[in-house]
Design a protein around this motif. Structure first.
Motif, PDB file in Angstrom:
ATOM      1  N   TRP A  37     -38.007 -59.541 -33.386  1.00 35.36           N
ATOM      2  CA  TRP A  37     -37.388 -60.105 -32.127  1.00 35.36           C
ATOM      3  C   TRP A  37     -37.568 -59.220 -31.076  1.00 35.36           C
ATOM      4  O   TRP A  37     -37.559 -57.976 -31.362  1.00 35.36           O
ATOM      5  CB  TRP A  37     -35.937 -60.390 -32.210  1.00 35.36           C
ATOM      6  CG  TRP A  37     -35.842 -61.272 -33.519  1.00 35.36           C
ATOM      7  CD1 TRP A  37     -35.080 -60.877 -34.655  1.00 35.36           C
ATOM      8  CD2 TRP A  37     -36.144 -62.717 -33.828  1.00 35.36           C
ATOM      9  NE1 TRP A  37     -35.170 -61.841 -35.649  1.00 35.36           N
ATOM     10  CE2 TRP A  37     -35.816 -62.967 -35.274  1.00 35.36           C
ATOM     11  CE3 TRP A  37     -36.805 -63.537 -33.306  1.00 35.36           C
ATOM     12  CZ2 TRP A  37     -35.872 -64.091 -35.956  1.00 35.36           C
ATOM     13  CZ3 TRP A  37     -37.190 -64.854 -33.852  1.00 35.36           C
ATOM     14  CH2 TRP A  37     -36.480 -64.997 -35.298  1.00 35.36           C
ATOM     15  N   PRO A  38     -37.853 -59.691 -29.845  1.00 38.61           N
ATOM     16  CA  PRO A  38     -37.620 -58.857 -28.661  1.00 38.61           C
ATOM     17  C   PRO A  38     -36.328 -58.254 -28.222  1.00 38.61           C
ATOM     18  O   PRO A  38     -35.185 -58.605 -29.118  1.00 38.61           O
ATOM     19  CB  PRO A  38     -38.170 -59.683 -27.507  1.00 38.61           C
ATOM     20  CG  PRO A  38     -37.712 -61.254 -28.039  1.00 38.61           C
ATOM     21  CD  PRO A  38     -37.823 -61.131 -29.384  1.00 38.61           C
ATOM     22  N   ASP A  39     -36.093 -57.601 -27.270  1.00 36.00           N
ATOM     23  CA  ASP A  39     -34.832 -57.096 -26.675  1.00 36.00           C
ATOM     24  C   ASP A  39     -34.154 -57.952 -25.850  1.00 36.00           C
ATOM     25  O   ASP A  39     -34.159 -58.248 -24.658  1.00 36.00           O
ATOM     26  CB  ASP A  39     -35.216 -55.698 -25.882  1.00 36.00           C
ATOM     27  CG  ASP A  39     -33.636 -55.234 -25.538  1.00 36.00           C
ATOM     28  OD1 ASP A  39     -32.640 -55.661 -25.979  1.00 36.00           O
ATOM     29  OD2 ASP A  39     -33.651 -54.155 -24.569  1.00 36.00           O
ATOM     30  N   VAL A  40     -33.657 -59.124 -26.591  1.00 36.41           N
ATOM     31  CA  VAL A  40     -32.770 -60.264 -26.086  1.00 36.41           C
ATOM     32  C   VAL A  40     -31.783 -59.654 -25.216  1.00 36.41           C
ATOM     33  O   VAL A  40     -31.239 -59.996 -24.262  1.00 36.41           O
ATOM     34  CB  VAL A  40     -32.584 -61.469 -27.047  1.00 36.41           C
ATOM     35  CG1 VAL A  40     -31.753 -62.514 -26.422  1.00 36.41           C
ATOM     36  CG2 VAL A  40     -33.795 -61.690 -27.778  1.00 36.41           C
ATOM     37  N   ALA A  41     -30.800 -58.651 -25.865  1.00 31.02           N
ATOM     38  CA  ALA A  41     -29.628 -58.383 -25.325  1.00 31.02           C
ATOM     39  C   ALA A  41     -30.047 -57.651 -23.906  1.00 31.02           C
ATOM     40  O   ALA A  41     -29.209 -57.892 -22.790  1.00 31.02           O
ATOM     41  CB  ALA A  41     -28.922 -57.400 -25.863  1.00 31.02           C
ATOM     42  N   GLY A  42     -31.026 -56.743 -23.886  1.00 30.94           N
ATOM     43  CA  GLY A  42     -31.382 -56.180 -22.670  1.00 30.94           C
ATOM     44  C   GLY A  42     -31.699 -57.316 -21.658  1.00 30.94           C
ATOM     45  O   GLY A  42     -31.651 -57.271 -20.264  1.00 30.94           O
ATOM     46  N   SER A  43     -32.485 -58.100 -21.873  1.00 35.39           N
ATOM     47  CA  SER A  43     -33.130 -59.254 -20.904  1.00 35.39           C
ATOM     48  C   SER A  43     -31.703 -60.103 -20.578  1.00 35.39           C
ATOM     49  O   SER A  43     -31.888 -60.353 -19.306  1.00 35.39           O
ATOM     50  CB  SER A  43     -33.933 -60.068 -21.748  1.00 35.39           C
ATOM     51  OG  SER A  43     -35.123 -59.506 -22.045  1.00 35.39           O
ATOM     52  N   ILE A  44     -30.972 -60.272 -21.367  1.00 35.96           N
ATOM     53  CA  ILE A  44     -29.571 -61.138 -20.638  1.00 35.96           C
ATOM     54  C   ILE A  44     -28.752 -60.129 -19.740  1.00 35.96           C
ATOM     55  O   ILE A  44     -28.338 -60.576 -18.837  1.00 35.96           O
ATOM     56  CB  ILE A  44     -28.816 -61.525 -21.880  1.00 35.96           C
ATOM     57  CG1 ILE A  44     -29.441 -62.345 -22.926  1.00 35.96           C
ATOM     58  CG2 ILE A  44     -27.373 -62.184 -21.522  1.00 35.96           C
ATOM     59  CD1 ILE A  44     -28.780 -63.075 -24.053  1.00 35.96           C
ATOM     60  N   ALA A  45     -28.906 -58.984 -19.998  1.00 35.55           N
ATOM     61  CA  ALA A  45     -28.086 -57.926 -19.280  1.00 35.55           C
ATOM     62  C   ALA A  45     -28.696 -57.888 -17.753  1.00 35.55           C
ATOM     63  O   ALA A  45     -28.211 -57.978 -16.810  1.00 35.55           O
ATOM     64  CB  ALA A  45     -27.955 -56.701 -19.818  1.00 35.55           C
ATOM     65  N   ARG A  46     -30.123 -57.889 -18.063  1.00 33.26           N
ATOM     66  CA  ARG A  46     -30.905 -57.925 -16.525  1.00 33.26           C
ATOM     67  C   ARG A  46     -30.600 -59.250 -15.682  1.00 33.26           C
ATOM     68  O   ARG A  46     -30.240 -59.246 -14.615  1.00 33.26           O
ATOM     69  CB  ARG A  46     -32.472 -57.762 -16.872  1.00 33.26           C
ATOM     70  CG  ARG A  46     -32.811 -56.140 -17.164  1.00 33.26           C
ATOM     71  CD  ARG A  46     -34.213 -55.997 -17.027  1.00 33.26           C
ATOM     72  NE  ARG A  46     -34.776 -56.927 -17.989  1.00 33.26           N
ATOM     73  CZ  ARG A  46     -35.368 -56.846 -19.353  1.00 33.26           C
ATOM     74  NH1 ARG A  46     -34.716 -55.461 -19.773  1.00 33.26           N
ATOM     75  NH2 ARG A  46     -35.944 -57.641 -20.203  1.00 33.26           N
ATOM     76  N   TRP A  47     -30.528 -60.328 -16.553  1.00 33.72           N
ATOM     77  CA  TRP A  47     -30.288 -61.679 -15.957  1.00 33.72           C
ATOM     78  C   TRP A  47     -29.002 -61.711 -15.397  1.00 33.72           C
ATOM     79  O   TRP A  47     -28.973 -62.052 -14.233  1.00 33.72           O
ATOM     80  CB  TRP A  47     -30.497 -62.613 -17.061  1.00 33.72           C
ATOM     81  CG  TRP A  47     -30.409 -63.957 -16.817  1.00 33.72           C
ATOM     82  CD1 TRP A  47     -31.142 -64.774 -16.185  1.00 33.72           C
ATOM     83  CD2 TRP A  47     -29.068 -64.914 -16.965  1.00 33.72           C
ATOM     84  NE1 TRP A  47     -30.666 -66.288 -15.897  1.00 33.72           N
ATOM     85  CE2 TRP A  47     -29.415 -66.228 -16.594  1.00 33.72           C
ATOM     86  CE3 TRP A  47     -27.958 -64.761 -17.852  1.00 33.72           C
ATOM     87  CZ2 TRP A  47     -28.496 -67.152 -16.857  1.00 33.72           C
ATOM     88  CZ3 TRP A  47     -26.952 -65.736 -17.793  1.00 33.72           C
ATOM     89  CH2 TRP A  47     -27.258 -66.934 -17.385  1.00 33.72           C
TER      90      TRP A  47
END
Length: 369
Positions: free
Chosen positions: A323-333
């Protein structure tokens, strides 16, 4: 931006996802987060350092007994007046945004006050057309009303053609990091690299241990009382974030209920999975259906020596999905003001998933037919 972040604390999967989000959100000093947990007694939480001076409310949860939802006990423990009071008195007006990981107090307080809200977690995937038991309209309605939000960031093991995200799963490297932080020597071998990890906290634990003792394999069991009589091939362990991650990483296979987060982490490690859904729990029964249709795990109606033995005789192979860094992407979003459409965010993240895409897409298509 001031964020009130509510987490359903009934299961450890929600808290595991919250820990990953806490690390990701720390990269953006402009995001000030106040955490709130509900769903179980505060003394039952452990390793909560990542959440600082968090708030607690009683919230709502489901009672279980011997692997099934106990509807009568659930009804008896509900405190609707307490919930209403907590919703009304929560100072949600002091925040710019509410994030709810299926946490009802923060979700309903945001709706009542007209505060922007984001629902983040697996349960919000059920807002879309994904595998689930048919005709169970009451369970679907309860799930949608439990912790409503204006914007949904649902998560699943497959997109199923819907604007839902991949799971937030702890990477294998995090287990090694936890090992280092615990002070354990790097060259220490696992207790038993041939063990099978068992996490079935909703089952009747005495009967479970007795069934495991009939088998020749070595089992490490989390979630059972440590004072249970155990056979030589069964090791009972107390809750431990680092210990569980080490034992998961070195396990030969995993036996668990059909919760979401643990299975996502197990898929990342490529371990074979034997799973039994918690009876009467809509989400777990839906997850079991998805696991079987996606061919990601072996699903059985009961966990006993016969079922485990038959599973192991087939020499099950694990499916590996990175899985990718979903948490990091959500934080950026979040930090960028949530301007990117959720469907676009989801598509970008699924493009980063490393797996046998043809297998997953074919299975996902058949799951919806």
């Amino acid at each position: 931006m001031k964020i009130l972040y509510g987490v359903q604390g009934t299961g450890n999967g929600h808290i595991s996802r919250a820990r990953a989000m806490a690390r990701a959100l720390q990269a953006y000093p402009g995001l000030e987060v106040q955490w709130l947990f509900s769903g179980r007694c505060p003394e039952q939480f452990f390793r909560m350092e990542a959440f600082g001076d968090y708030w607690w409310r009683e919230g709502l949860t489901f009672a279980h007994r011997n692997g099934s939802i106990d509807r009568l006990a659930t009804a008896r423990q509900l405190k609707p007046l307490r919930l209403v009071r907590d919703v009304k008195t929560l100072p949600v007006q002091n925040f710019d945004l509410v994030i709810t990981d299926f946490e009802p107090v923060t979700a309903w307080a945001a709706r009542r006050a007209g505060i922007d809200s984001v629902g983040l977690g697996h349960q919000y995937a059920f807002n879309f057309n994904i595998p689930a038991p048919r005709f169970n309209w009451l369970a679907r309605g309860i799930m949608r009303a439990f912790a409503p939000a204006q914007t949904s960031l649902g998560m699943h093991w497959s997109p199923f053609g819907q604007p839902i995200l991949p799971p937030i799963a702890q990477a294998h490297g995090e287990a090694e990091k936890a090992k280092a932080e615990s002070g354990e020597p790097e060259n220490r071998k696992p207790e038993n690299s041939e063990h099978i990890l068992v996490y079935l906290p909703f089952e009747a634990q005495r009967q479970l241990v007795e069934q495991l003792s009939r088998l020749p394999q070595h089992f490490i069991v989390y979630g059972a009382p440590l004072d249970l009589p155990a056979a030589d091939n069964v090791l009972l362990k107390a809750p431990s974030l680092e210990g569980f991650q080490r034992d998961l990483a070195s396990a030969q296979a995993v036996i668990c209920n059909s919760g979401f987060e643990l299975i996502a982490e197990t898929l990342q490690l490529g371990k074979p999975i034997l799973s039994r859904p918690l009876s009467g729990q809509f989400e777990q029964e839906a997850n079991a259906r998805a696991l079987a249709q996606l061919q990601l795990a072996t699903v059985v109606p009961q966990i006993n020596a016969a079922a485990i033995g038959a599973w192991l005789e087939k020499r099950p192979a694990g499916v590996t999905i990175q899985w990718p860094d979903v948490a990091g992407s959500i934080a950026r979003w979040l930090a960028s003001g949530r301007r990117q459409p959720v469907a676009q965010l989801a598509e970008e993240l699924w493009q980063q998933v490393v797996a046998d895409r043809s297998h997953i897409r074919k299975a996902a298509d058949s799951a919806l037919n």
